[in-house]
Design a protein around this motif. Structure first.
Motif, PDB file in Angstrom:
ATOM      1  N   GLU A  80      53.864  79.069  21.145  1.00 20.39           N
ATOM      2  CA  GLU A  80      54.959  78.305  21.753  1.00 20.39           C
ATOM      3  C   GLU A  80      55.268  78.831  23.150  1.00 20.39           C
ATOM      4  O   GLU A  80      55.532  78.056  24.068  1.00 20.39           O
ATOM      5  N   ALA A  81      55.240  80.151  23.293  1.00 23.62           N
ATOM      6  CA  ALA A  81      55.485  80.742  24.614  1.00 23.62           C
ATOM      7  C   ALA A  81      54.408  80.279  25.599  1.00 23.62           C
ATOM      8  O   ALA A  81      54.690  79.952  26.752  1.00 23.62           O
ATOM      9  N   PHE A  82      53.178  80.214  25.134  1.00 25.03           N
ATOM     10  CA  PHE A  82      52.056  79.798  25.979  1.00 25.03           C
ATOM     11  C   PHE A  82      52.253  78.401  26.549  1.00 25.03           C
ATOM     12  O   PHE A  82      51.956  78.132  27.711  1.00 25.03           O
ATOM     13  N   ASP A  83      52.796  77.507  25.726  1.00 29.64           N
ATOM     14  CA  ASP A  83      52.926  76.107  26.132  1.00 29.64           C
ATOM     15  C   ASP A  83      54.287  75.766  26.715  1.00 29.64           C
ATOM     16  O   ASP A  83      54.551  74.613  27.020  1.00 29.64           O
ATOM     17  N   SER A  84      55.145  76.746  26.845  1.00 30.71           N
ATOM     18  CA  SER A  84      56.500  76.470  27.347  1.00 30.71           C
ATOM     19  C   SER A  84      56.480  76.084  28.819  1.00 30.71           C
ATOM     20  O   SER A  84      55.528  76.417  29.532  1.00 30.71           O
ATOM     21  N   PRO A  85      57.564  75.421  29.260  1.00 32.51           N
ATOM     22  CA  PRO A  85      57.630  75.087  30.692  1.00 32.51           C
ATOM     23  C   PRO A  85      57.551  76.346  31.547  1.00 32.51           C
ATOM     24  O   PRO A  85      58.030  77.413  31.159  1.00 32.51           O
ATOM     25  N   ASP A  86      56.955  76.194  32.721  1.00 34.74           N
ATOM     26  CA  ASP A  86      56.821  77.321  33.650  1.00 34.74           C
ATOM     27  C   ASP A  86      58.115  77.495  34.436  1.00 34.74           C
ATOM     28  O   ASP A  86      58.578  76.554  35.058  1.00 34.74           O
ATOM     29  N   VAL A  87      58.685  78.684  34.370  1.00 31.27           N
ATOM     30  CA  VAL A  87      59.879  78.997  35.157  1.00 31.27           C
ATOM     31  C   VAL A  87      59.656  80.365  35.774  1.00 31.27           C
ATOM     32  O   VAL A  87      59.248  81.303  35.082  1.00 31.27           O
ATOM     33  N   THR A  88      59.925  80.492  37.069  1.00 30.66           N
ATOM     34  CA  THR A  88      59.778  81.806  37.730  1.00 30.66           C
ATOM     35  C   THR A  88      61.015  82.640  37.462  1.00 30.66           C
ATOM     36  O   THR A  88      62.135  82.202  37.767  1.00 30.66           O
ATOM     37  N   PRO A  89      60.868  83.813  36.871  1.00 28.36           N
ATOM     38  CA  PRO A  89      62.051  84.629  36.575  1.00 28.36           C
ATOM     39  C   PRO A  89      62.704  85.164  37.859  1.00 28.36           C
ATOM     40  O   PRO A  89      62.055  85.244  38.897  1.00 28.36           O
TER      41      PRO A  89
END
Lengths: 264, 276
Positions: free
Chosen positions: A126-135
């Motif tokens: 699930e983490a792999f496919d999550s939306p990309d967000v820059t921390p």
């Protein structure tokens, strides 16, 4: 059209029931060829159904495979498939129910480490496919005025998952390719531990959390302001040390790339 | 985006992302599997966006289930439409089949009976999908292993008539024609000749597994000589149609697929020169 042919719906229902092995009536709807009888040809579909889903489960659960070995994994997979027809267009999501299935179905429920491994592996996916967000970076916080910290709250990456695990599934998962399939041993943890899984960039990260860190992260995810994060930590450190400890934990979370944003 | 011909393309495989970016070789376009990119985020979408900057792409799906008696999956169509908006593909394709009913998915491309009832049903759904997507749909002929006793038309009559009634296009999978012709004992050339020329949008080429009494469409082997021969005939009948090689399993190094694509280019070139 022959009155015996059956409507489109009849034929599709019979075909699907044949694949699910709940009925054989579809055999009457198809022909032999001069080279192959219809049962051989139908088996291409019936066998293919299970094989495709087993392939998806094998891709999603290499740790489970390392624990079970190919024969036992096949057995589990077929039991799961019988209990869980796929209801999603993409086979990517097919294995979502595996951890719950293992936790609640005999005899697999007698090996709770298996359900925990499945839960951990699904969270990684699930983490792999999550939306990309820059921390956010620590610099962003350092620039804040002192008074901002009274109301400062945070959001976490959409990929962040937290699991409480009684077994050392993540540690064992890291060893999954070092053992023969079937030989991966998953030890019980000295006590249940909270694990965080998240993806700050391309690669998923995971680590265990100390008890006070887990409590603080619970409060942070709920959107509580910084003073309440200190309160979450206080039972573990005492009131005096709580702010410094909370600030240190927050810094570690930011530097680890767990935090997506803040407001005050 | 450079102006290149769109004639010869490959499937976009995650195993080859890095190689395509670094050393693409002679390839004009890529076909992306829609479902692989219908995810909220992550690496696959990043690669898709990056490679799309340099290459035209087509979107190819497996879950449309155009022939099912279940209602169309509006959520899937919305996601597909959103993906098409992101990718701006040359075309969007899927398969002439059903994948399940009662809300269940068999994750297989199950053939339809070639009946008037099925034809009406599918044509109506194709038109609905085309309205929803705001573009023409391209439908691929599947390999199949069973012949329905109920069929009233040949597969090629069905496809040709469907394309006309629904005003959609055809992805002519030459390997699938060969496989189905063997399994159902029909003349592959009759199939090719029946395709309406103006509606053939794309070719697929792929490998398969021969079991003696039947062939299974595994897409995990190089293309066999019989399929190359059939491809040469297809190029004669439908000159200028873009060609793409599909490899879904047992993925070889990228260079091997480029070499196979060169063979397609060579064959098409030979056929074209002879015709000139």
């Amino acid at each position: 059209m022959s009155s015996n042919a059956g409507s489109l719906g009849d034929l599709q229902r019979a075909f699907q029931d044949y694949l699910l092995a709940t009925s054989d009536t579809f055999q009457a709807a198809v022909r032999d060829t001069s080279k192959a009888d219809r049962l051989t040809l139908l088996d291409v579909y019936r066998d293919g159904y299970a094989l495709r889903l087993i392939e998806a489960l094998t891709t999603d659960y290499p740790g489970l495979m390392a624990m079970a070995g190919p024969a036992d994994f096949d057995h589990v997979a077929r039991a799961y498939i019988a209990a869980h027809p796929s209801r999603h267009p993409s086979v990517r999501w097919y294995g979502r129910g595996m951890a719950d299935f293992l936790a609640t179905t005999e005899p697999y429920s007698r090996t709770p480490a298996a359900a925990e491994m499945a839960r951990f592996e699904w969270a990684l996916g699930e983490a792999f496919d999550s939306p990309d967000v820059t921390p956010i970076t620590a610099d962003a916080l350092m620039a804040l005025p002192q008074e901002a910290w009274e109301t400062l709250s945070f959001t976490t990456l959409p990929s962040l998952r937290r699991l409480i695990l009684a077994f050392e599934a993540p540690q064992a998962w890291q060893r999954r390719e070092e053992v023969e399939p079937g030989d991966l041993v998953v030890e019980p943890a000295p006590e249940p531990l909270t694990w965080a899984i998240w993806r700050p960039d391309l690669v998923s990260n995971f680590r265990s959390l100390d008890a006070d860190e887990a409590a603080m992260l619970d409060a942070l995810v709920e959107g509580r302001p910084f003073p309440e994060l200190c309160e979450a930590v206080a039972p573990f450190t005492g009131e005096e040390q709580a702010p410094a400890r909370a600030a240190g934990l927050l810094r570690a979370m930011v530097e680890g790339g767990m935090i997506a944003g803040f407001r005050y | 985006m450079c102006a290149v011909d769109i004639d010869f393309g490959l499937g976009l495989r995650p195993e080859h992302y890095e190689e395509i970016a670094a050393n693409p070789g002679q390839v004009s376009w890529f076909e992306a599997l829609s479902e692989n990119y219908m995810v909220p985020g992550g690496n696959p979408l990043r690669w898709l966006d990056r490679l799309r900057r340099d290459y035209p792409m087509a979107l190819h799906g497996v879950s449309l289930s155009i022939g099912s008696i279940d209602p169309l999956d509006r959520r899937y169509l919305d996601e597909l439409k959103a993906l098409a908006e992101r990718v701006q593909p040359m075309w969007v394709s899927d398969h002439l089949c059903f994948t399940g009913l009662r809300g269940q998915n068999m994750h297989d491309l199950l053939p339809l009976p070639y009946t008037e009832e099925a034809l009406n049903h599918v044509a109506e759904r194709v038109m609905a999908v085309q309205d929803h997507l705001g573009r023409r749909l391209v439908l691929e002929n599947v390999s199949s292993y069973v012949t329905y006793a109920a069929s009233e038309l040949t597969e090629w009559e069905f496809i040709a008539e469907l394309a006309k009634r629904a005003d959609c296009e055809i992805l002519l999978d030459v390997n699938n024609v060969h496989v189905s012709a063997f399994n159902h004992e029909f003349d592959a050339m009759a199939f090719l000749r029946a395709m309406p020329r103006e509606r053939v949008r794309q070719f697929h080429l792929a490998g398969h597994t021969h079991k003696g009494s039947h062939i299974i469409d595994t897409h995990d082997e190089p293309i066999v000589p019989d399929v190359w021969t059939l491809y040469a005939e297809a190029v004669k009948l439908f000159p200028g149609v873009p060609t793409m090689i599909e490899r879904d399993a047992n993925i070889p190094p990228y260079a091997e697929l480029l070499a196979e694509l060169d063979e397609a280019r060579r064959i098409a070139g030979t056929v074209t020169r002879r015709a000139a």
